[in-house]
Scaffold this active site. Structure first.
Site, short mmCIF file in Angstrom:
data_model
loop_
_atom_site.label_atom_id
_atom_site.label_comp_id
_atom_site.label_asym_id
_atom_site.label_seq_id
_atom_site.Cartn_x
_atom_site.Cartn_y
_atom_site.Cartn_z
N GLU A 51 0.82 -1.21 0.00
CA GLU A 51 0.00 0.00 0.00
C GLU A 51 0.85 1.26 0.00
OE1 GLU A 51 -3.69 2.19 2.28
OE2 GLU A 51 -3.49 0.02 2.45
N THR A 52 1.99 1.20 0.66
CA THR A 52 2.90 2.35 0.64
C THR A 52 3.38 2.61 -0.79
OG1 THR A 52 3.61 1.91 2.91
CG2 THR A 52 5.07 3.26 1.54
#
Length: 129
Positions: A52-53
Site C-alpha cells: 500500500e505504501t
C-alpha cells in the site's frame, strides 16, 4: 516524500525508496524481527503495508499534491511464499490511472526473484480541504 516518512511505519519497518517514477515505484524492506509474525516469518500485514505504501507513493507522483491527496481505498494480497530474513522488493506498476481513482499492481519478491506476495491496491484521489 522521504522526509515525510520520518516517525511513521515506513521508517519503523526500514522501508527504502529505490525508484520513484510515474509508472513504476520500487521500494525495499528488510525482513527480520520488526516485520515478523510470531512464527518467525514475514508478517502478511507487513507485506500489505509495503504494497500500500508503494501504491500510495506512486499515486502521489501522478497528482497535483497542492490540490489532491492519495489515500488507500482497497487492497488485496496473496501471500505466495514465506520469508525469514533478507530483503523484499516491491514493484508497483499502474493498471489504471484516473482522475479519482488509481489501481496499482504490486509484486513483492526476494533477492532470488522468488515471488513472495502479489497485491492490487486501489487508491482514491481526494480533494484537499
Amino acid at each position: 516524500m522521504k522526509e515525510r516518512s520520518q516517525n511513521t511505519a515506513i521508517r519503523t519497518l526500514g522501508i527504502e525508496f529505490m525508484e520513484l517514477t510515474p509508472d513504476r515505484v520500487v521500494m525495499t524492506m528488510p525482513v527480520g524481527p520488526a516485520s515478523h509474525q510470531p512464527a518467525g516469518i514475514l508478517h502478511g500485514g507487513a507485506s500489505v503495508l509495503l504494497a500500500e505504501t508503494a501504491a500510495s507513493i506512486a499515486s502521489e507522483i501522478n497528482i497535483d499534491k497542492q490540490k489532491y491527496a492519495a489515500v488507500g481505498l482497497e487492497i488485496n494480497a496473496n501471500h505466495l511464499k514465506s520469508k525469514r530474513d533478507g530483503i523484499v522488493t516491491a514493484v508497483a506498476t499502474p493498471l489504471h490511472k484516473g482522475r479519482k481513482t488509481m489501481v496499482w499492481d504490486i509484486k513483492i519478491s526476494d533477492e532470488d526473484n522468488h515471488m513472495i506476495c502479489i497485491s492490487r491496491c486501489t487508491v482514491a484521489i481526494i480533494d484537499k480541504r
